[in-house]
Every structure is written in structure tokens, then in C-alpha cells.
Enzyme design. Structure first.
Site, PDB file in Angstrom:
ATOM      1  N   SER A 292     -22.477  25.508  24.254  1.00  0.00           N
ATOM      2  CA  SER A 292     -23.214  26.669  23.760  1.00  0.00           C
ATOM      3  C   SER A 292     -24.692  26.333  23.725  1.00  0.00           C
ATOM      4  O   SER A 292     -25.074  25.164  23.698  1.00  0.00           O
ATOM      5  CB  SER A 292     -22.757  27.030  22.343  1.00  0.00           C
ATOM      6  OG  SER A 292     -23.293  26.113  21.394  1.00  0.00           O
ATOM      7  N   ASP A 293     -25.526  27.358  23.732  1.00  0.00           N
ATOM      8  CA  ASP A 293     -26.912  27.133  23.338  1.00  0.00           C
ATOM      9  C   ASP A 293     -26.897  26.809  21.847  1.00  0.00           C
ATOM     10  O   ASP A 293     -25.896  27.020  21.149  1.00  0.00           O
ATOM     11  CB  ASP A 293     -27.763  28.374  23.644  1.00  0.00           C
ATOM     12  CG  ASP A 293     -29.223  28.020  23.879  1.00  0.00           C
ATOM     13  OD1 ASP A 293     -29.681  26.977  23.377  1.00  0.00           O
ATOM     14  OD2 ASP A 293     -29.923  28.790  24.572  1.00  0.00           O
ATOM     15  N   CYS A 294     -27.983  26.291  21.341  1.00  0.00           N
ATOM     16  CA  CYS A 294     -27.962  25.774  19.974  1.00  0.00           C
ATOM     17  C   CYS A 294     -27.788  26.887  18.944  1.00  0.00           C
ATOM     18  O   CYS A 294     -28.592  27.821  18.887  1.00  0.00           O
ATOM     19  CB  CYS A 294     -29.217  24.954  19.712  1.00  0.00           C
ATOM     20  SG  CYS A 294     -29.237  23.446  20.704  1.00  0.00           S
ATOM     21  N   ALA A 296     -25.474  29.061  19.034  1.00  0.00           N
ATOM     22  CA  ALA A 296     -24.994  30.292  19.661  1.00  0.00           C
ATOM     23  C   ALA A 296     -23.596  30.673  19.187  1.00  0.00           C
ATOM     24  O   ALA A 296     -23.187  31.822  19.353  1.00  0.00           O
ATOM     25  CB  ALA A 296     -25.001  30.153  21.181  1.00  0.00           C
TER      26      ALA A 296
END
Length: 765
Positions: A292-294, A296
Site C-alpha cells: 500500500s501507499d503509506c 492507504a
């Protein structure tokens, strides 16, 4: 002490130990007798079997602990901690948590920001930059200054809107160009050959294609990337947003993907099974990890309200096919999801299998990495002369000459020459780097670069900072009046465009324009204007100002940017860069940034986006760029001027045919070889990108205005002529996406275009 607290303590102790150790962390130490009984340490076995064995030995708590970017050690199995989050967008960076420049290695080569490198249209250059970054990444790890070898780059989102603060990180607005960049960069970083196919499972470093998918808005008029729901047509997904990721996976063989913050058509990217599992893994054959993006995962419940509970968010992402969470959400809520029987433990096992497989491919479960392949890469490989020369070459080849009235440039090399260098970006080392940068090996500003050519230089910043709220016009004008030539170094910086900060306007900030025009009027000769920026700027006024003789766009040119600019200004390098994005007029900001449509809609006045579909005024076109030389083109040969894609010679009656119906064999058999002659008619040698486009003579609704189908960079001496071959597949290069996202072949006349030259090709289906 709770389980999470103990994990945090272990991580802290590990990081403290790391500062004292010069050895990289690894598992399966042959000198440790206890590891001999572990099947996952047996390098003769397939990685899939080793990973399954490792996962089978873990307790549920240990499994859950590994689902986050800062994965703690598993002491009883002699497995060290691992940090998944490191960055290497245009050089090994200090932005993530996995790399530390606090030991023998204090810096890394800082290449130009990606948008400028893309302007070279040179895939071999992109590959060599990837190679250098991958080498330096491994060197930092071998030196004991990293606890991870997974780097979250490249950013291959389409630069759809000129206001996007992160457009600077991308290769631009064209899906073919972006896909080729992704493929070349990833192959270089991971240790593959330029052509691909060299890797047999082992990785020099791991590259990660992000942000999957349709992510290109950070913050615009109250709408942020965490809650934005990108409404994208199947047509636009098929021929604009998805192709770069498909290329990155199928051809680049990237070992990582990052799913984006935003939703696409109502579904969070990290919770989209069709996107992560069905498309990436199923259709494109992805074998790697998905992060995931941070944070997310947390926003799926906390901000978007898509999941009813934190546990539901965990279930959604793991069942969709995501493997690791940048953040702590999975560490905090996964166990409860299992206890409530919402999440089968097999989903955790699946994710861990992917994660440990990548770590094994990096050689981190094969004993001491310094005794293995890539183990001889050391500190002397970082900031090497070769890599620093490559950084200079990349800046030289990317810089774009936008204007050169009366051939003002190059300036004469005279010892008695006096020069004024004015502007807030003239002597700002940080501006050169762009975002996601690490400490550079060195830094040469435009002022310092010009000082190597001219001793008699007067410098003044002109503005207090880039926003130019305070300006010293009188002082700058006085300086300009007293010198032979003036170079103004203006533009943007990270205070104007960056992650989390999209632009509101397309003009230069504050009083920059007033400063430029005042100095240009006062100067003895026409002035040189240098713009440093990631995104495009409306400088229509400068384009037509007779007092501004030359304009150079320098992007954010990296550690050697000042040298490259000075060499171009004084003629030691012939500029050849070409814009990888359209430069729009200022009124384009009336178009809502949230409107994801690529194609124009004349009925509503919507102008469309990018050179492929935009029908409005342009400041500069995609692919525009001048040189100190003049290049002439001709179509030397085209193997087929009529491509028969039907099974009979009868006159076709269909409007189009699905590419999938034509079949792979027929598509391969009907490839077209196009040979273009290119001649340098100037007096200087130059590196020149040759861009081949195609357009339909009678565009159907939804067809691109034109489309890039190939590019090659050639080196030509003055007067030299070469021939460049492009191999086109009609099914790939002459097709378009229909309204339901299927690629179709349409009969009729297609026109190949290079420069002002055209060649007709008729398609029969």
C-alpha cells in the site's frame, strides 16, 4: 509488555545495532548451526518451496508482525528485521526508512528529476540510470547502511494535469513513453539486461511501479488524494492509465507494485481484487509483492468510509491481493479480523509467501550477501566518476531549448565577456534536485557552472525566494545595463509544486514576470531565460517578447545541472531534449482537476487532456524542442502501405474488428518496418530524438488526434545522415480503445508522421 510494544523495542534495538555494524542484515548464516535444519535456508530448492516452509513455521502473531513496512526480526528463526520502504526515484534517497547516509557512504549520485530525464527520449540512458541506481542501492546495503533493498520507484502515473505537484516525478503524459521508461528503469535497477530476460530469479535490487492506478491529484480546492474518487472510463483506463503499468510488469518484470490512495470508480485501489489480482497477477503475470501507499489501508475506513470497521479494511485489502501495509494498520487490526472469522489465515500466508519470496530473490536468505552475487559492490561504486558523468549526460540530453531568436545561443567564449546571472534559482542547490532526493555527491548550481566560463560575473537573486513576493527590480535592472549578456534563472521549486501540493496557477509565481520583462528591456542585448520546473508554465509572453532571445527549460537537472546548463549556453553541448508534456495556457486552470476524462467533449466545451486528445491552444506542444542544428527527415522505406487484416480480399464492411479476434499470429505476421532517414544539416554535432507519430486521416469519435508509436535518439555529426528503423505492430500501434475498453482495429487511412513528413498506410479489416 504487549506484543506490539515488544516488536517496537526489537526494531529500536536493531536500528541501534545497525549504526554499530558494517555488515548487512541477512538470514541463513552458514556459521550458525541452527539454520542448517531450516528448509527455507536450502538454496538448492525452488524459492516457492522455501517461502512456504518459512511461512509454515510462523505463529499467527509472527505472521501478522511481518505485514507492515517495518518488519521486525524473528529471533527464534534467526531472521533479521526488514524495511520495505526505501526510495530511489532518481538516485538512492534518504526519504524512506530503509537507507541511512551515516556511515562510510554519505551521499549518492543525484540524477535529474524524472520529467527531465524523460525529455531525452533515450531508453538506453534510462536503463543506464537504473543500473547506476541499482548498483548504488546494493552498495549501500553491503556497507551495512540499509535494512532493505526494495525501492519504491518508478512513479509511472500519467502527467494528466499540468497543475499536479508530483508530475515532476513521472516520465510525462504519454503512455508509450512512460511504459518504455518503466521497462528500462526497472530492468536497470533489478540487474536485468537492456533487452530483458537475463534475470533468473535473482535481483540486484527490487523496483516498485507506483501508484496503481489513475493517481494524479494530491490536493486541489479541498479535494485530497486520500478521499478522491477518480471516475475513469473503461476507454481511458485501457489506452491511457493502465498501459504503463502493464509494460512495467510484462516487459520490465518489476518485483513490486504500490496501490494508490485514491478510489477508482468507487473502489479503493488497495481493496480492488480486479485490479490487483485479476489484472496485475492474472492477466499480466505479476510475480512480486504489492504494497500500500503509506497509511492507504487506514483511510479505507477512517477517511473514505468504504469499510465499516478497521477489521473490514484489513479483510478488503488482503483478499484483494495486497501483501504489505506501509503503516501499522495491519499490525493492529489483523488478529481481531482472524478471531472474528472475517479473515482466513490462508490470506495472510499468501501475502507472506509473496513477501518472503522477494526477500529470497534479493539473496537475503542465502547467507552473507557480500559473499554472493552482487556482494563485491562496495562504497567505491557510489558517486563513482562513471555515475557522476552519467548524471551530467542525463541533464545535458534532457534540457530543452524552447526559443533561440537570431541564434543568440550559444554565447561567445570571450575572456573579456561580462555576464549578469539573475534569479532565485540561479544559486539554489536544493532546487536542482527536485523531490525524493538523497544527499548528492556534489552540487553545481547554474551560477557555479557559468562561473567556469566567465570570470566577470555579477550575481543577484532578484527575488527573495521563488514565490517572488519581494523583488529588487531596480537593482537587477542596474546590473543588467552594465554587462554584455544576462542570464535569468527563474521558475518553480518544491514550495510551488510537490507531493501534497498541486498548483493553482500556471504562470510564474509572484513578480517573476515583472522582474524578467524589466531586466530584458534594460539589457544591452536580448537575454537568456532559464526555467527550472517540473510542471509546465505559461510563458506565452516570453515566447513573443523580442527582448528575450533564448529560453531553456531545465526541469530539476540534478547534481550536475549547473554544469549542463552552462555547457549548453556556451556551446559545448548541443541541446536536443524534447518536451514530454504539453505546455498549456493559463486558462486551462478553468478545467476541474478532478475531471479524469482524457477525450474532449465539444458539446460541453471540455478541451480534453494531453497532446493525444487536447483540442485547445498550446504554449508548446508535446515533443517540441529546438537545437543548434537543423534536422531533416524522409521516409526511406515502409514495407507495407496496405495492411490486410481480413481473411479475404473482399471489400470490408465492418466498422472495426477487435484485436483479440485477429489473433496473435496474424498481428505478428503483419508487422510494418518503417525506415526514416535523418540528416543533421547544421554545423554542430548533436544528439537528436526522432519521434514517430500516427494519426487517422478521418478520426472516429474517441480516436487520438495523434499518437506516439516510436522514438529513437541518434548521434549525428554535422552533415551526417543515418537511417532509423521502427518496427510497428498494427494491432498494438495502430489500434485504439473502444468505449468498453477493448482494443479495436479500424479500417481506413492511417498517416505516419515524423517532423513535417508524412506517409500513408491503409488498414483493411
Amino acid at each position: 509488555m504487549g506484543f506490539l510494544q515488544s516488536i517496537s523495542l526489537v526494531i529500536l534495538l536493531f536500528l541501534l545495532h545497525r549504526t554499530e555494524s558494517t555488515w548487512p542484515p541477512f538470514a541463513c548464516d552458514v556459521s550458525n548451526p541452527s539454520t542448517k535444519s531450516f528448509t527455507f535456508c536450502k538454496t538448492s530448492l525452488p524459492i516457492a518451496k522455501r517461502a512456504r516452509d518459512l511461512v509454515s513455521r510462523l505463529t499467527l502473531d509472527e505472521k501478522i508482525s511481518q505485514l507492515v513496512n517495518s518488519a521486525p526480526p524473528i529471533p527464534r528463526l534467526c531472521i533479521p528485521g526488514y524495511e520495505w520502504w526505501s526510495e530511489a526515484l532518481h538516485g538512492v534517497a534518504s526519504v524512506g526508512r530503509g537507507v541511512y547516509f551515516n556511515g562510510t557512504i554519505r551521499a549518492a549520485t543525484s540524477f535529474p528529476q524524472v520529467i527531465l530525464t524523460a525529455a531525452s527520449f533515450d531508453a538506453h540512458l534510462w536503463y543506464r540510470i537504473g543500473q547506476a541506481i541499482g548498483t548504488e542501492a546494493r552498495a549501500v546495503y553491503n556497507a551495512g547502511q540499509a535494512i532493505g533493498l526494495t525501492f519504491w520507484a518508478p512513479n509511472i502515473n500519467i502527467f494528466r494535469d499540468p497543475r499536479w505537484g508530483r508530475g515532476q516525478e513521472t516520465p510525462g503524459e504519454d503512455p508509450l513513453l512512460t511504459g518504455k521508461y518503466a521497462m528500462a528503469y526497472v530492468r536497470g535497477v533489478q540487474g536485468d539486461s537492456f533487452e530483458g530476460g537475463k534475470l533468473k530469479g535473482h535481483l540486484q535490487a527490487s523496483a516498485c511501479c507506483k501508484h496503481f492506478t489513475a493517481y494524479d491529484l494530491d490536493f486541489w480546492r479541498g479535494v485530497n488524494r486520500f478521499v478522491f474518487d477518480a471516475r475513469v472510463t473503461l476507454q481511458d483506463l485501457a489506452d491511457t492509465y493502465q498501459p504503463p503499468f502493464q509494460s512495467c510488469i510484462e516487459h520490465g518484470r518489476a518485483s513490486g507494485i504500490m496501490c494508490a490512495y485514491n478510489r477508482v470508480n468507487g473502489i479503493p485501489s488497495c481493496a480492488d481484487y480486479n485490479l490487483l489480482s485479476k489484472t496485475a497477477r492474472g492477466q499480466w503475470g505479476f510475480h512480486g509483492y504489492i504494497t500500500s501507499d503509506c497509511d492507504a489501508v487506514s483511510i479505507i475506513h477512517d477517511d473514505q468510509g468504504y469499510a465499516k470497521s478497521p477489521e473490514d479494511a484489513v479483510v478488503d485489502v488482503l483478499k484483494a491481493g495486497m501483501d504489505v501495509n506501509c503503516g501499522f494498520y495491519l499490525q493492529e487490526h489483523t488478529k481481531k479480523a482472524v478471531e472474528e472469522k472475517k479473515l482466513p489465515e490462508s490470506e495472510i500466508d499468501r501475502a507472506l509467501h509473496n513477501l518472503f519470496s522477494v526477500r529470497m530473490r534479493l539473496g537475503l536468505f542465502n547467507g552473507n550477501p557480500v559473499e554472493l552475487p552482487f556482494g563485491k559492490i562496495g562504497p567505491d561504486h557510489v558517486c563513482s566518476k562513471k555515475h557522476q558523468a552519467l548524471a551530467l549526460e542525463a541533464a545535458q540530453n534532457g534540457i530543452v531549448l524552447l526559443k533561440n531568436s537570431a541564434r543568440l545561443l550559444p554565447l561567445p567564449k570571450k575572456r573579456t565577456l561580462s555576464l549578469a546571472v539573475i534569479g532565485p534559482n540561479a544559486h539554489s542547490p536544493q532546487t536542482l534536485l527536485g523531490n525524493y532526493a538523497g544527499p548528492p555527491c556534489k552540487s553545481v548550481t547554474p551560477l557555479q557552472g557559468l562561473q567556469s566560463y566567465v570570470k566577470n560575473i555579477i550575481y543577484h537573486p532578484g527575488c527573495n525566494v521563488v514565490d517572488c513576493s519581494t523583488v529588487a527590480i531596480d537593482k537587477a535592472v542596474k546590473i543588467a545595463k552594465g554587462v554584455d549578456y544576462v542570464v535569468l534563472v527563474m521558475g518553480l521549486d518544491q514550495s510551488e509544486e510537490s507531493e501534497g501540493h498541486d498548483r493553482e496557477r500556471l504562470e510564474l509565481p509572484g513578480k517573476q514576470q515583472e522582474l524578467i520583462t524589466s531586466v530584458a528591456r534594460a539589457a544591452k542585448k536580448t537575454v537568456v531565460l532559464v526555467l527550472l520546473s517540473g510542471g509546465p508554465v505559461d510563458i506565452s509572453w516570453a515566447k513573443h517578447d523580442v527582448n528575450i532571445g533564448s529560453i531553456l527549460w531545465g526541469g530539476y537537472p540534478g547534481e550536475a545541472g549547473g554544469t549542463a546548463l552552462a555547457e549548453i549556453i556556451f556551446g559545448d553541448h548541443n541541446p536536443g531534449g524534447r518536451l514530454p508534456v504539453t505546455w498549456y495556457p493559463r486558462d486551462f486552470v478553468k478545467v476541474p482537476m478532478t475531471d479524469m476524462r482524457m477525450r474532449s467533449d465539444p458539446s460541453s466545451g471540455y478541451p480534453g487532456r494531453t497532446y493525444r486528445f487536447y483540442n485547445g491552444e498550446k504554449v508548446f506542444e508535446f515533443g517540441y524542442g529546438l537545437s543548434y542544428s537543423i534536422y531533416a527527415y524522409e521516409f526511406s522505406s515502409v514495407t507495407q502501405s496496405m495492411v490486410q487484416l481480413n481473411q479475404s480480399s473482399a471489400t470490408p464492411t465492418v466498422e472495426y474488428k477487435l484485436v483479440s479476434e485477429l489473433g496473435e499470429k496474424l498481428c505478428k505476421r503483419k508487422k510494418i518496418s518503417v525506415t526514416v532517414g535523418v540528416k543533421n544539416k547544421g554545423e554542430m554535432a548533436g544528439k537528436h530524438p526522432v519521434l514517430l507519430f500516427v494519426r487517422k486521416e478521418r478520426p472516429s469519435q474517441g480516436s487520438p488526434v495523434k499518437q506516439l508509436v516510436g522514438f529513437r535518439r541518434v548521434n549525428l555529426n554535422a552533415g551526417e545522415r543515418v537511417e532509423v528503423e521502427f518496427l510497428l505492430s498494427p494491432c498494438e500501434h495502430l489500434s485504439r480503445a473502444n468505449e468498453v475498453g477493448m482494443m479495436v482495429m479500424e479500417p481506413g487511412l492511417h498517416v505516419l508522421v515524423v517532423g513535417d513528413e508524412e506517409y500513408p498506410v491503409t488498414i483493411v479489416v
